[in-house]
Enzyme design. Structure first.
Site, PDB file in Angstrom:
ATOM      1  CG  ASN A  78      -0.398   0.691   2.275  1.00  0.00           C
ATOM      2  OD1 ASN A  78      -0.302   1.764   2.540  1.00  0.00           O
ATOM      3  ND2 ASN A  78       0.107  -0.198   3.225  1.00  0.00           N
ATOM      4  CG  LEU A  82       1.137   8.111   6.519  1.00  0.00           C
ATOM      5  CD1 LEU A  82       2.757   8.602   7.063  1.00  0.00           C
ATOM      6  CD2 LEU A  82       0.967   7.177   7.673  1.00  0.00           C
ATOM      7  CB  CYS A 139       6.509  10.212   9.311  1.00  0.00           C
ATOM      8  SG  CYS A 139       5.220   9.195  10.281  1.00  0.00           S
ATOM      9  N   GLY A 274      -3.761  -6.818  11.491  1.00  0.00           N
ATOM     10  CA  GLY A 274      -3.677  -5.473  10.404  1.00  0.00           C
ATOM     11  C   GLY A 274      -4.328  -6.143   9.007  1.00  0.00           C
ATOM     12  CB  THR A 275      -2.880  -7.159   6.006  1.00  0.00           C
ATOM     13  OG1 THR A 275      -1.967  -5.954   5.919  1.00  0.00           O
ATOM     14  CG2 THR A 275      -3.406  -7.737   4.465  1.00  0.00           C
TER      15      THR A 275
HETATM   16  C1  LIG Z   1      -3.815   0.030   4.112  1.00  0.00           C
HETATM   17  C2  LIG Z   1      -2.645   0.272   5.339  1.00  0.00           C
HETATM   18  C3  LIG Z   1      -2.932   1.272   6.089  1.00  0.00           C
HETATM   19  C4  LIG Z   1      -2.034   1.601   6.918  1.00  0.00           C
HETATM   20  N1  LIG Z   1      -1.785   2.663   7.782  1.00  0.00           N
HETATM   21  C5  LIG Z   1      -0.997   2.912   8.918  1.00  0.00           C
HETATM   22  C6  LIG Z   1      -1.091   4.185   9.732  1.00  0.00           C
HETATM   23  O1  LIG Z   1      -1.644   5.118   9.351  1.00  0.00           O
HETATM   24  N2  LIG Z   1      -0.014   4.343  10.877  1.00  0.00           N
HETATM   25  C7  LIG Z   1       0.635   3.134  11.209  1.00  0.00           C
HETATM   26  O2  LIG Z   1       1.521   3.204  12.048  1.00  0.00           O
HETATM   27  N3  LIG Z   1       0.729   1.984  10.494  1.00  0.00           N
HETATM   28  C8  LIG Z   1      -0.002   2.006   9.414  1.00  0.00           C
HETATM   29  N4  LIG Z   1      -0.008   0.626   8.671  1.00  0.00           N
HETATM   30  C9  LIG Z   1       0.590  -0.594   9.177  1.00  0.00           C
HETATM   31  C10 LIG Z   1       0.057  -1.547   9.944  1.00  0.00           C
HETATM   32  O3  LIG Z   1      -0.700  -0.952  10.952  1.00  0.00           O
HETATM   33  C11 LIG Z   1       0.852  -2.758  10.276  1.00  0.00           C
HETATM   34  O4  LIG Z   1       1.779  -2.345  11.098  1.00  0.00           O
HETATM   35  C12 LIG Z   1       1.157  -3.408   9.161  1.00  0.00           C
HETATM   36  O5  LIG Z   1       0.400  -3.450   8.006  1.00  0.00           O
HETATM   37  C13 LIG Z   1       1.741  -4.915   9.364  1.00  0.00           C
HETATM   38  O6  LIG Z   1       1.004  -5.617  10.001  1.00  0.00           O
HETATM   39  P1  LIG Z   1      -0.014  -6.732   8.972  1.00  0.00           P
HETATM   40  O7  LIG Z   1       0.865  -7.718   8.389  1.00  0.00           O
HETATM   41  O8  LIG Z   1      -0.894  -7.427   9.935  1.00  0.00           O
HETATM   42  O9  LIG Z   1      -0.824  -5.814   8.183  1.00  0.00           O
HETATM   43  C14 LIG Z   1      -1.196   0.500   7.423  1.00  0.00           C
HETATM   44  C15 LIG Z   1      -1.095  -0.658   6.892  1.00  0.00           C
HETATM   45  C16 LIG Z   1      -2.058  -0.905   5.737  1.00  0.00           C
HETATM   46  C17 LIG Z   1      -1.905  -2.326   5.061  1.00  0.00           C
END
Ligand SMILES: Cc1cc2nc3c(=O)[nH]c(=O)nc-3n(C[C@H](O)[C@H](O)[C@H](O)COP(=O)(O)O)c2cc1C
Length: 313
Positions: A78, A82, A139, A274-275
Protein backbone atom coordinates in the site's frame (compact mmCIF):
# COMPACT_ATOMS: atom_id res chain seq x y z
CA UNK A 1 2.94 -11.29 37.74
CA UNK A 2 1.55 -9.40 40.65
CA UNK A 3 0.45 -6.29 38.79
CA UNK A 4 -2.77 -7.99 37.86
CA UNK A 5 -4.62 -9.75 40.65
CA UNK A 6 -5.95 -13.18 39.78
CA UNK A 7 -9.60 -12.96 38.87
CA UNK A 8 -12.29 -15.62 39.08
CA UNK A 9 -12.49 -15.85 35.32
CA UNK A 10 -10.07 -18.53 34.28
CA UNK A 11 -8.15 -18.25 32.07
CA UNK A 12 -7.13 -14.66 32.57
CA UNK A 13 -6.37 -13.00 29.24
CA UNK A 14 -5.45 -9.58 30.61
CA UNK A 15 -2.14 -7.92 29.78
CA UNK A 16 -0.61 -4.61 30.75
CA UNK A 17 0.94 -1.91 28.54
CA UNK A 18 2.42 0.79 30.76
CA UNK A 19 -0.41 1.70 33.14
CA UNK A 20 -3.05 0.46 30.69
CA UNK A 21 -4.67 -2.89 31.44
CA UNK A 22 -6.23 -4.63 28.42
CA UNK A 23 -8.89 -7.34 28.78
CA UNK A 24 -6.99 -9.40 26.23
CA UNK A 25 -3.85 -8.96 24.10
CA UNK A 26 -5.59 -8.34 20.76
CA UNK A 27 -5.65 -4.91 19.11
CA UNK A 28 -6.41 -3.75 15.59
CA UNK A 29 -3.47 -2.33 13.64
CA UNK A 30 -3.55 1.31 12.60
CA UNK A 31 -4.81 2.00 9.09
CA UNK A 32 -6.49 -1.38 8.68
CA UNK A 33 -9.56 -0.73 10.84
CA UNK A 34 -10.55 2.80 9.86
CA UNK A 35 -12.05 4.60 12.84
CA UNK A 36 -13.73 1.34 13.97
CA UNK A 37 -17.31 2.36 13.14
CA UNK A 38 -17.10 0.68 9.71
CA UNK A 39 -16.63 -2.65 11.50
CA UNK A 40 -19.50 -2.34 13.97
CA UNK A 41 -22.08 -4.19 11.80
CA UNK A 42 -19.60 -6.97 11.09
CA UNK A 43 -18.25 -7.93 14.50
CA UNK A 44 -18.41 -7.32 18.24
CA UNK A 45 -15.99 -4.43 18.79
CA UNK A 46 -16.28 -4.82 22.55
CA UNK A 47 -14.40 -8.12 22.44
CA UNK A 48 -11.17 -6.38 21.45
CA UNK A 49 -8.34 -5.65 23.87
CA UNK A 50 -7.93 -2.23 22.28
CA UNK A 51 -8.68 -0.40 19.06
CA UNK A 52 -5.92 1.49 17.29
CA UNK A 53 -7.25 3.97 14.80
CA UNK A 54 -5.86 5.23 11.49
CA UNK A 55 -2.81 7.49 11.83
CA UNK A 56 -3.67 11.12 12.59
CA UNK A 57 -1.58 14.20 11.79
CA UNK A 58 -1.88 17.78 12.97
CA UNK A 59 -3.29 18.89 9.61
CA UNK A 60 -5.41 16.87 7.13
CA UNK A 61 -3.49 14.91 4.48
CA UNK A 62 -4.77 13.96 1.02
CA UNK A 63 -2.47 10.96 0.66
CA UNK A 64 -1.00 9.62 -2.58
CA UNK A 65 -2.73 9.36 -6.00
CA UNK A 66 -4.24 5.98 -7.03
CA UNK A 67 -3.54 3.14 -7.60
CA UNK A 68 -2.51 2.89 -3.95
CA UNK A 69 -3.05 -0.78 -3.15
CA UNK A 70 -1.95 -3.92 -4.95
CA UNK A 71 -2.15 -7.56 -3.95
CA UNK A 72 1.14 -9.48 -3.84
CA UNK A 73 2.06 -13.09 -3.02
CA UNK A 74 0.78 -13.69 0.53
CA UNK A 75 0.36 -9.99 1.17
CA UNK A 76 -0.32 -6.55 -0.16
CA UNK A 77 1.50 -3.34 -0.95
CA UNK A 78 0.00 0.00 0.00
CA UNK A 79 0.97 3.57 -0.66
CA UNK A 80 -1.96 5.35 0.97
CA UNK A 81 0.41 8.12 1.98
CA UNK A 82 -0.99 8.57 5.49
CA UNK A 83 -4.24 10.15 4.27
CA UNK A 84 -6.31 11.35 7.22
CA UNK A 85 -8.78 14.00 8.34
CA UNK A 86 -6.38 15.79 10.72
CA UNK A 87 -6.57 15.96 14.49
CA UNK A 88 -9.31 18.59 14.84
CA UNK A 89 -11.82 16.80 12.60
CA UNK A 90 -10.84 13.48 14.19
CA UNK A 91 -11.71 14.81 17.63
CA UNK A 92 -14.90 16.49 16.43
CA UNK A 93 -16.27 13.70 14.26
CA UNK A 94 -14.85 10.41 15.54
CA UNK A 95 -14.02 10.73 19.20
CA UNK A 96 -17.51 10.68 20.68
CA UNK A 97 -18.38 7.39 18.99
CA UNK A 98 -15.05 5.84 19.95
CA UNK A 99 -15.33 7.09 23.54
CA UNK A 100 -18.66 5.30 23.99
CA UNK A 101 -17.35 1.89 22.93
CA UNK A 102 -15.92 0.93 26.34
CA UNK A 103 -12.82 -0.46 24.66
CA UNK A 104 -9.48 1.33 25.15
CA UNK A 105 -8.85 3.63 22.19
CA UNK A 106 -5.25 4.07 21.12
CA UNK A 107 -4.57 6.91 18.70
CA UNK A 108 -1.77 6.46 16.18
CA UNK A 109 -0.01 9.76 15.46
CA UNK A 110 2.40 10.95 12.80
CA UNK A 111 4.27 14.13 12.05
CA UNK A 112 6.78 15.85 9.77
CA UNK A 113 8.69 17.48 12.62
CA UNK A 114 9.23 17.20 16.36
CA UNK A 115 6.99 20.21 16.83
CA UNK A 116 4.13 18.50 15.01
CA UNK A 117 4.48 15.41 17.19
CA UNK A 118 4.49 17.64 20.26
CA UNK A 119 1.39 19.59 19.26
CA UNK A 120 -0.68 16.59 18.26
CA UNK A 121 0.15 14.80 21.51
CA UNK A 122 -0.86 17.84 23.52
CA UNK A 123 -4.16 18.10 21.63
CA UNK A 124 -5.04 14.41 22.06
CA UNK A 125 -4.18 14.30 25.73
CA UNK A 126 -7.06 16.69 26.36
CA UNK A 127 -9.49 13.98 25.21
CA UNK A 128 -10.48 11.66 28.03
CA UNK A 129 -11.27 8.84 25.59
CA UNK A 130 -7.63 8.47 24.52
CA UNK A 131 -6.18 5.53 26.46
CA UNK A 132 -2.72 5.61 24.89
CA UNK A 133 -0.79 7.08 21.99
CA UNK A 134 1.01 5.00 19.38
CA UNK A 135 3.71 7.01 17.66
CA UNK A 136 4.35 6.15 14.03
CA UNK A 137 8.02 7.01 13.49
CA UNK A 138 8.15 5.66 9.93
CA UNK A 139 7.43 9.20 8.66
CA UNK A 140 9.97 11.44 6.92
CA UNK A 141 11.58 14.18 9.01
CA UNK A 142 11.18 17.20 6.74
CA UNK A 143 13.89 19.15 8.57
CA UNK A 144 16.37 16.32 8.01
CA UNK A 145 15.84 16.00 4.25
CA UNK A 146 13.06 13.45 4.52
CA UNK A 147 14.98 10.71 6.37
CA UNK A 148 12.43 8.68 8.33
CA UNK A 149 12.52 9.35 12.10
CA UNK A 150 12.45 5.63 12.72
CA UNK A 151 15.62 4.84 10.84
CA UNK A 152 17.98 6.74 13.12
CA UNK A 153 18.33 5.99 16.85
CA UNK A 154 18.88 9.62 17.84
CA UNK A 155 15.89 10.90 15.83
CA UNK A 156 13.69 8.08 17.16
CA UNK A 157 14.79 9.00 20.68
CA UNK A 158 14.06 12.69 20.05
CA UNK A 159 10.47 11.99 18.94
CA UNK A 160 9.92 9.77 21.96
CA UNK A 161 11.23 12.49 24.25
CA UNK A 162 8.86 15.21 22.99
CA UNK A 163 5.83 12.91 23.00
CA UNK A 164 6.63 11.63 26.50
CA UNK A 165 7.03 15.19 27.78
CA UNK A 166 3.56 16.12 26.56
CA UNK A 167 1.67 12.89 27.13
CA UNK A 168 -0.50 12.06 30.12
CA UNK A 169 -1.22 8.54 28.78
CA UNK A 170 1.09 5.59 27.96
CA UNK A 171 3.23 6.07 24.85
CA UNK A 172 3.81 3.19 22.46
CA UNK A 173 6.49 3.79 19.84
CA UNK A 174 5.87 1.92 16.58
CA UNK A 175 9.10 0.81 14.98
CA UNK A 176 10.01 0.66 11.31
CA UNK A 177 11.50 -2.61 10.05
CA UNK A 178 13.37 -0.75 7.30
CA UNK A 179 16.57 -0.54 9.33
CA UNK A 180 19.73 -2.57 9.77
CA UNK A 181 19.46 -2.85 13.55
CA UNK A 182 15.96 -2.58 15.00
CA UNK A 183 17.27 -3.41 18.49
CA UNK A 184 19.30 -0.18 18.52
CA UNK A 185 16.16 1.85 17.71
CA UNK A 186 14.14 0.02 20.37
CA UNK A 187 16.84 0.66 22.98
CA UNK A 188 16.96 4.35 22.01
CA UNK A 189 13.22 4.89 22.46
CA UNK A 190 13.20 2.89 25.70
CA UNK A 191 15.93 5.15 27.07
CA UNK A 192 13.65 8.18 26.49
CA UNK A 193 10.82 6.62 28.45
CA UNK A 194 8.65 4.84 25.86
CA UNK A 195 6.13 2.73 27.76
CA UNK A 196 6.10 0.06 25.04
CA UNK A 197 7.22 -0.58 21.49
CA UNK A 198 5.09 -2.01 18.70
CA UNK A 199 6.61 -3.69 15.65
CA UNK A 200 6.63 -4.00 12.75
CA UNK A 201 5.32 -1.33 10.43
CA UNK A 202 5.32 -2.26 6.72
CA UNK A 203 8.43 -3.29 4.80
CA UNK A 204 9.24 -1.10 1.80
CA UNK A 205 8.60 -2.92 -1.48
CA UNK A 206 7.40 -2.55 -5.05
CA UNK A 207 5.53 -4.42 -7.77
CA UNK A 208 5.81 -4.18 -11.55
CA UNK A 209 3.12 -4.73 -14.17
CA UNK A 210 4.65 -6.50 -17.16
CA UNK A 211 1.77 -5.64 -19.51
CA UNK A 212 1.89 -1.89 -18.94
CA UNK A 213 5.59 -1.89 -18.07
CA UNK A 214 4.69 0.42 -15.22
CA UNK A 215 4.90 0.10 -11.45
CA UNK A 216 1.64 -1.20 -9.95
CA UNK A 217 1.56 1.72 -7.50
CA UNK A 218 1.41 5.33 -8.70
CA UNK A 219 3.88 6.09 -5.91
CA UNK A 220 6.19 3.36 -7.35
CA UNK A 221 7.12 2.05 -3.90
CA UNK A 222 4.86 1.12 -0.99
CA UNK A 223 4.61 -0.79 2.27
CA UNK A 224 4.37 -4.58 2.24
CA UNK A 225 2.10 -6.23 4.81
CA UNK A 226 0.28 -9.51 5.42
CA UNK A 227 1.45 -13.12 5.95
CA UNK A 228 4.45 -12.51 3.65
CA UNK A 229 6.11 -10.41 6.38
CA UNK A 230 5.30 -12.61 9.40
CA UNK A 231 8.67 -14.41 9.66
CA UNK A 232 10.53 -11.08 9.51
CA UNK A 233 8.21 -9.58 12.14
CA UNK A 234 8.58 -12.60 14.43
CA UNK A 235 12.35 -12.42 14.21
CA UNK A 236 12.36 -8.71 15.04
CA UNK A 237 9.94 -9.14 17.96
CA UNK A 238 12.12 -11.92 19.33
CA UNK A 239 15.30 -9.83 19.10
CA UNK A 240 13.73 -6.69 20.55
CA UNK A 241 11.94 -8.50 23.39
CA UNK A 242 15.24 -9.95 24.55
CA UNK A 243 16.89 -6.52 24.53
CA UNK A 244 14.34 -4.23 26.23
CA UNK A 245 12.41 -4.32 29.51
CA UNK A 246 9.27 -2.57 28.28
CA UNK A 247 6.38 -4.52 26.69
CA UNK A 248 6.68 -5.41 23.03
CA UNK A 249 3.57 -5.48 20.82
CA UNK A 250 3.87 -7.84 17.85
CA UNK A 251 2.50 -6.92 14.40
CA UNK A 252 2.96 -8.49 10.98
CA UNK A 253 0.87 -11.03 9.11
CA UNK A 254 -1.22 -12.11 12.09
CA UNK A 255 -4.40 -13.79 10.80
CA UNK A 256 -5.20 -16.45 13.38
CA UNK A 257 -4.89 -17.12 17.10
CA UNK A 258 -2.00 -19.48 16.32
CA UNK A 259 -0.09 -16.61 14.65
CA UNK A 260 -0.77 -14.39 17.66
CA UNK A 261 0.39 -17.06 20.12
CA UNK A 262 3.64 -17.54 18.19
CA UNK A 263 4.35 -13.82 18.64
CA UNK A 264 3.64 -14.08 22.37
CA UNK A 265 6.03 -17.02 22.72
CA UNK A 266 8.65 -14.95 20.90
CA UNK A 267 8.23 -12.23 23.54
CA UNK A 268 5.20 -10.12 22.61
CA UNK A 269 2.95 -8.99 25.47
CA UNK A 270 0.19 -8.12 23.01
CA UNK A 271 -0.41 -8.25 19.26
CA UNK A 272 -2.14 -6.35 16.48
CA UNK A 273 -4.20 -7.68 13.58
CA UNK A 274 -3.74 -5.65 10.38
CA UNK A 275 -4.13 -6.76 6.77
CA UNK A 276 -6.22 -9.77 7.90
CA UNK A 277 -9.07 -7.31 8.63
CA UNK A 278 -9.42 -6.70 4.87
CA UNK A 279 -9.79 -10.41 4.14
CA UNK A 280 -11.99 -11.31 7.10
CA UNK A 281 -13.54 -8.41 9.05
CA UNK A 282 -14.05 -10.74 12.04
CA UNK A 283 -10.37 -11.77 12.09
CA UNK A 284 -9.48 -9.85 15.25
CA UNK A 285 -12.48 -11.17 17.17
CA UNK A 286 -11.66 -14.70 16.04
CA UNK A 287 -8.10 -14.23 17.30
CA UNK A 288 -9.48 -13.24 20.73
CA UNK A 289 -11.72 -16.33 20.78
CA UNK A 290 -8.90 -18.61 19.64
CA UNK A 291 -6.50 -17.33 22.29
CA UNK A 292 -9.13 -17.97 24.95
CA UNK A 293 -9.73 -21.52 23.66
CA UNK A 294 -6.01 -22.23 23.60
CA UNK A 295 -5.55 -20.98 27.17
CA UNK A 296 -8.40 -23.24 28.31
CA UNK A 297 -7.05 -26.28 26.45
CA UNK A 298 -3.55 -25.72 27.83
CA UNK A 299 -4.85 -25.13 31.37
CA UNK A 300 -3.22 -21.72 31.60
CA UNK A 301 -4.19 -19.53 34.55
CA UNK A 302 -3.04 -16.51 32.65
CA UNK A 303 -2.10 -15.89 29.04
CA UNK A 304 0.86 -13.96 30.45
CA UNK A 305 2.55 -17.30 31.18
CA UNK A 306 3.20 -17.52 27.47
CA UNK A 307 5.03 -14.22 26.99
CA UNK A 308 8.61 -14.98 25.96
CA UNK A 309 8.24 -18.65 26.92
CA UNK A 310 9.86 -19.81 23.67
CA UNK A 311 12.21 -22.74 24.26
CA UNK A 312 15.49 -22.00 22.55
CA UNK A 313 18.43 -24.41 22.47
C1 LIG B 1 -3.68 0.09 4.15
C2 LIG B 1 -2.74 0.23 5.32
C3 LIG B 1 -2.68 1.43 6.01
C4 LIG B 1 -1.81 1.59 7.11
N1 LIG B 1 -1.78 2.78 7.78
C5 LIG B 1 -0.97 2.91 8.87
C6 LIG B 1 -0.97 4.11 9.64
O1 LIG B 1 -1.72 5.07 9.36
N2 LIG B 1 -0.11 4.20 10.70
C7 LIG B 1 0.72 3.15 11.05
O2 LIG B 1 1.47 3.27 12.02
N3 LIG B 1 0.70 1.98 10.36
C8 LIG B 1 -0.11 1.84 9.29
N4 LIG B 1 -0.13 0.64 8.61
C9 LIG B 1 0.73 -0.48 9.05
C10 LIG B 1 -0.06 -1.51 9.87
O3 LIG B 1 -0.61 -0.92 11.03
C11 LIG B 1 0.83 -2.71 10.26
O4 LIG B 1 1.93 -2.26 11.02
C12 LIG B 1 1.36 -3.46 9.03
O5 LIG B 1 0.38 -3.54 8.02
C13 LIG B 1 1.85 -4.87 9.36
O6 LIG B 1 0.83 -5.67 9.91
P1 LIG B 1 -0.10 -6.68 9.02
O7 LIG B 1 0.84 -7.55 8.25
O8 LIG B 1 -0.91 -7.44 10.03
O9 LIG B 1 -0.93 -5.82 8.14
C14 LIG B 1 -0.99 0.49 7.51
C15 LIG B 1 -1.07 -0.73 6.80
C16 LIG B 1 -1.93 -0.88 5.74
C17 LIG B 1 -2.01 -2.21 5.03
Amino acid sequence: MEYLKESDSIPDLRVKIGTLVLDNPVMTASGTFGYAREFEPLMNLRRLGAIIVKGISLHPRAGNPPPRIVETACGMLNAIGLQNVGVERFIKEKMEYLGNLSVPIIVNVLGDSLEEYRQITERLCHCTAVAAIEVNISCPNVKKGGVAFGTDPSMAAAVTKVVKQESTVPVIVKLSPNVTDIVAIAAAVESEGADAVSLINTLIGMAVNLKTRRPELANVIGGLSGPAIKPVALRMVYQVARAVRIPVIGIGGIETAEDALEFMLAGATAIQVGTANFINPRASEEVVEGIGDYALRENLHSIRELIGALKVG
